[in-house]
Design a protein around this motif. Structure first.
Motif, PDB file in Angstrom:
ATOM      1  N   LYS A   6       0.815  -1.217   0.000  1.00  0.00           N
ATOM      2  CA  LYS A   6       0.000   0.000   0.000  1.00  0.00           C
ATOM      3  C   LYS A   6       0.841   1.256   0.000  1.00  0.00           C
ATOM      4  O   LYS A   6       0.533   2.242  -0.656  1.00  0.00           O
ATOM      5  CB  LYS A   6      -0.875  -0.022   1.255  1.00  0.00           C
ATOM      6  N   TYR A   7       1.930   1.248   0.786  1.00  0.00           N
ATOM      7  CA  TYR A   7       2.713   2.465   0.973  1.00  0.00           C
ATOM      8  C   TYR A   7       4.132   2.367   0.430  1.00  0.00           C
ATOM      9  O   TYR A   7       4.864   3.349   0.454  1.00  0.00           O
ATOM     10  CB  TYR A   7       2.779   2.816   2.462  1.00  0.00           C
ATOM     11  N   PRO A  26      -9.661 -10.231  13.103  1.00  0.00           N
ATOM     12  CA  PRO A  26     -11.084  -9.867  13.094  1.00  0.00           C
ATOM     13  C   PRO A  26     -11.400  -8.860  11.988  1.00  0.00           C
ATOM     14  O   PRO A  26     -10.761  -7.836  11.857  1.00  0.00           O
ATOM     15  CB  PRO A  26     -11.289  -9.264  14.487  1.00  0.00           C
ATOM     16  N   ALA A  57      -3.494  -3.110   4.645  1.00  0.00           N
ATOM     17  CA  ALA A  57      -2.251  -2.797   5.347  1.00  0.00           C
ATOM     18  C   ALA A  57      -2.605  -1.937   6.536  1.00  0.00           C
ATOM     19  O   ALA A  57      -3.443  -1.042   6.443  1.00  0.00           O
ATOM     20  CB  ALA A  57      -1.298  -2.046   4.423  1.00  0.00           C
ATOM     21  N   ILE A  96      -2.894   1.135  14.460  1.00  0.00           N
ATOM     22  CA  ILE A  96      -3.340   2.522  14.547  1.00  0.00           C
ATOM     23  C   ILE A  96      -4.525   2.751  13.622  1.00  0.00           C
ATOM     24  O   ILE A  96      -4.520   2.311  12.464  1.00  0.00           O
ATOM     25  CB  ILE A  96      -2.179   3.460  14.148  1.00  0.00           C
ATOM     26  N   PRO A  98      -6.136   5.559  11.638  1.00  0.00           N
ATOM     27  CA  PRO A  98      -5.805   6.931  11.247  1.00  0.00           C
ATOM     28  C   PRO A  98      -7.037   7.823  11.344  1.00  0.00           C
ATOM     29  O   PRO A  98      -8.160   7.389  11.085  1.00  0.00           O
ATOM     30  CB  PRO A  98      -5.348   6.806   9.792  1.00  0.00           C
TER      31      PRO A  98
ATOM     32  N   ILE B  51     -13.784  -4.703  17.686  1.00  0.00           N
ATOM     33  CA  ILE B  51     -12.436  -4.909  17.159  1.00  0.00           C
ATOM     34  C   ILE B  51     -12.482  -5.060  15.646  1.00  0.00           C
ATOM     35  O   ILE B  51     -11.642  -4.528  14.910  1.00  0.00           O
ATOM     36  CB  ILE B  51     -11.761  -6.143  17.805  1.00  0.00           C
ATOM     37  N   GLN B  52     -13.481  -5.781  15.151  1.00  0.00           N
ATOM     38  CA  GLN B  52     -13.651  -5.928  13.703  1.00  0.00           C
ATOM     39  C   GLN B  52     -13.768  -4.573  13.037  1.00  0.00           C
ATOM     40  O   GLN B  52     -13.115  -4.282  12.037  1.00  0.00           O
ATOM     41  CB  GLN B  52     -14.962  -6.675  13.431  1.00  0.00           C
ATOM     42  N   GLU B  54     -12.947  -1.659  14.207  1.00  0.00           N
ATOM     43  CA  GLU B  54     -11.734  -0.863  14.356  1.00  0.00           C
ATOM     44  C   GLU B  54     -10.685  -1.282  13.339  1.00  0.00           C
ATOM     45  O   GLU B  54     -10.013  -0.445  12.732  1.00  0.00           O
ATOM     46  CB  GLU B  54     -11.188  -1.005  15.786  1.00  0.00           C
ATOM     47  N   ASN B  55     -10.554  -2.590  13.117  1.00  0.00           N
ATOM     48  CA  ASN B  55      -9.599  -3.077  12.120  1.00  0.00           C
ATOM     49  C   ASN B  55      -9.956  -2.579  10.728  1.00  0.00           C
ATOM     50  O   ASN B  55      -9.097  -2.186   9.950  1.00  0.00           O
ATOM     51  CB  ASN B  55      -9.544  -4.604  12.115  1.00  0.00           C
ATOM     52  N   LYS B  56     -11.242  -2.600  10.425  1.00  0.00           N
ATOM     53  CA  LYS B  56     -11.655  -2.145   9.092  1.00  0.00           C
ATOM     54  C   LYS B  56     -11.341  -0.656   8.918  1.00  0.00           C
ATOM     55  O   LYS B  56     -10.822  -0.235   7.897  1.00  0.00           O
ATOM     56  CB  LYS B  56     -13.135  -2.419   8.869  1.00  0.00           C
ATOM     57  N   ALA B  57     -11.629   0.112   9.961  1.00  0.00           N
ATOM     58  CA  ALA B  57     -11.339   1.556   9.899  1.00  0.00           C
ATOM     59  C   ALA B  57      -9.839   1.795   9.765  1.00  0.00           C
ATOM     60  O   ALA B  57      -9.405   2.763   9.140  1.00  0.00           O
ATOM     61  CB  ALA B  57     -11.870   2.246  11.150  1.00  0.00           C
ATOM     62  N   ALA B  58      -9.056   0.887  10.334  1.00  0.00           N
ATOM     63  CA  ALA B  58      -7.612   1.070  10.331  1.00  0.00           C
ATOM     64  C   ALA B  58      -6.992   0.857   8.957  1.00  0.00           C
ATOM     65  O   ALA B  58      -5.837   1.211   8.738  1.00  0.00           O
ATOM     66  CB  ALA B  58      -6.957   0.123  11.342  1.00  0.00           C
ATOM     67  N   THR B  59      -7.757   0.292   8.015  1.00  0.00           N
ATOM     68  CA  THR B  59      -7.188   0.109   6.679  1.00  0.00           C
ATOM     69  C   THR B  59      -7.408   1.333   5.792  1.00  0.00           C
ATOM     70  O   THR B  59      -7.018   1.328   4.624  1.00  0.00           O
ATOM     71  CB  THR B  59      -7.769  -1.124   5.941  1.00  0.00           C
ATOM     72  N   ALA B  60      -8.006   2.385   6.351  1.00  0.00           N
ATOM     73  CA  ALA B  60      -8.174   3.605   5.563  1.00  0.00           C
ATOM     74  C   ALA B  60      -6.812   4.117   5.121  1.00  0.00           C
ATOM     75  O   ALA B  60      -5.849   4.059   5.872  1.00  0.00           O
ATOM     76  CB  ALA B  60      -8.878   4.668   6.410  1.00  0.00           C
ATOM     77  N   SER B  61      -6.746   4.621   3.911  1.00  0.00           N
ATOM     78  CA  SER B  61      -5.455   5.102   3.394  1.00  0.00           C
ATOM     79  C   SER B  61      -5.084   6.428   4.010  1.00  0.00           C
ATOM     80  O   SER B  61      -5.949   7.241   4.297  1.00  0.00           O
ATOM     81  CB  SER B  61      -5.538   5.308   1.881  1.00  0.00           C
ATOM     82  N   VAL B  62      -3.805   6.624   4.212  1.00  0.00           N
ATOM     83  CA  VAL B  62      -3.317   7.894   4.748  1.00  0.00           C
ATOM     84  C   VAL B  62      -2.449   8.571   3.701  1.00  0.00           C
ATOM     85  O   VAL B  62      -1.470   7.997   3.238  1.00  0.00           O
ATOM     86  CB  VAL B  62      -2.476   7.660   6.027  1.00  0.00           C
ATOM     87  N   LEU B  65       1.833   9.745   4.339  1.00  0.00           N
ATOM     88  CA  LEU B  65       1.988   8.996   5.585  1.00  0.00           C
ATOM     89  C   LEU B  65       3.312   9.292   6.277  1.00  0.00           C
ATOM     90  O   LEU B  65       3.353   9.575   7.464  1.00  0.00           O
ATOM     91  CB  LEU B  65       1.864   7.494   5.294  1.00  0.00           C
ATOM     92  N   ASN B  68       3.527  12.720   7.873  1.00  0.00           N
ATOM     93  CA  ASN B  68       2.615  12.745   9.028  1.00  0.00           C
ATOM     94  C   ASN B  68       3.224  12.037  10.228  1.00  0.00           C
ATOM     95  O   ASN B  68       3.139  12.500  11.352  1.00  0.00           O
ATOM     96  CB  ASN B  68       1.294  12.068   8.680  1.00  0.00           C
TER      97      ASN B  68
END
Lengths: 148, 77
Positions: A6-7, A26, A57, A96, A98, B51-52, B54-62, B65, B68
């Motif tokens: 991805k990065y 999960p 990622a 993390i 973001p 947790i599921q 949160e993990n999905k949200a964590a794959t958002a692109s930055v 990066l 930052n």
């Protein structure tokens, strides 16, 4: 082998560096192979990158840097499933989430990623009996305004 | 979903290795005791779902990066 990331664009990785998540994680139960790619020179941040899906990622960090007293018990079932024989074989990172702006990003301290450096088995462990947050702010207090 | 009625103190067997006992009931709450092999993970469903998500949200692109992250590292030192 070559993977798309991805990065980091396309990169070559060693098969021996691949972490095996036997049960996926999960939300991504079919993602079982990841590599941990260093992001910053100070070793603070990494990317946990799926070796199969470029877009999957996670930005990860060393939790102990952001929460010095971060502490949890890895229960026997996890020790056994990861084949952990000694504490020094264990590496922990947290994922993390973001946010916009980036300094509002949070770390999931409730579900650390536990890795056995010896055999590359890994698992995201959901802590049942702690007060840790899934959204622990990376800054405990408001960040100091930039100069000016 | 199999739905069974149990009274306080009664137990349900699942497979060969799992037992669920109704330990206590009070108002809206049921206290459930679970016996299962160590390698069976037991979680409150809403925690797993959290947790599921949160993990999905964590794959958002930055974007941007690395810069930052450098800013974050510097602020923390």
């Amino acid at each position: 082998m070559k993977i798309r990331t991805k990065y980091h664009g396309e990169m070559t990785i060693n098969e021996e560096d691949i972490l095996h998540f036997e049960k996926g994680i999960p939300g991504f139960p079919n993602e079982m192979k990841f590599v941990l790619i260093p992001l910053t020179d100070d070793g603070l941040f990494q990317v946990l990158q799926s070796t199969v899906n470029e877009d999957i990622a996670f930005i990860t960090t060393d939790p102990f840097f952001f929460k010095r007293d971060y502490d949890f018990v890895v229960d026997d079932a996890i020790v056994e499933s990861l084949g952990i024989q000694q504490e020094k074989d264990v590496k922990v990172v947290v994922i993390i989430t973001p946010q916009e702006p980036f300094n509002q990003s949070t770390a999931n301290l409730q579900a650390p990623v536990v890795m056995n450096k010896n055999n590359n088995k890994a698992r995201q462990v959901i802590l049942n009996n702690t007060n840790y947050l899934t959204k622990h702010p990376l800054f405990a207090e408001e960040p100091v305004a930039a100069k000016g | 979903m199999l739905v069974l009625s149990r009274k306080k103190g009664q137990t349900i067997r699942i497979g060969d290795d799992i037992e669920i006992t109704i330990v206590a009931t009070a108002n809206d709450q049921v206290k459930i005791g679970i016996q299962a092999p160590k390698n069976v993970e037991i979680l409150r469903q809403e925690l797993f779902e959290e947790i599921q998500a949160e993990n999905k949200a964590a794959t958002a692109s930055v974007d941007n990066l690395l810069s930052n992250l450098k800013n974050l590292s510097n602020l923390k030192k």
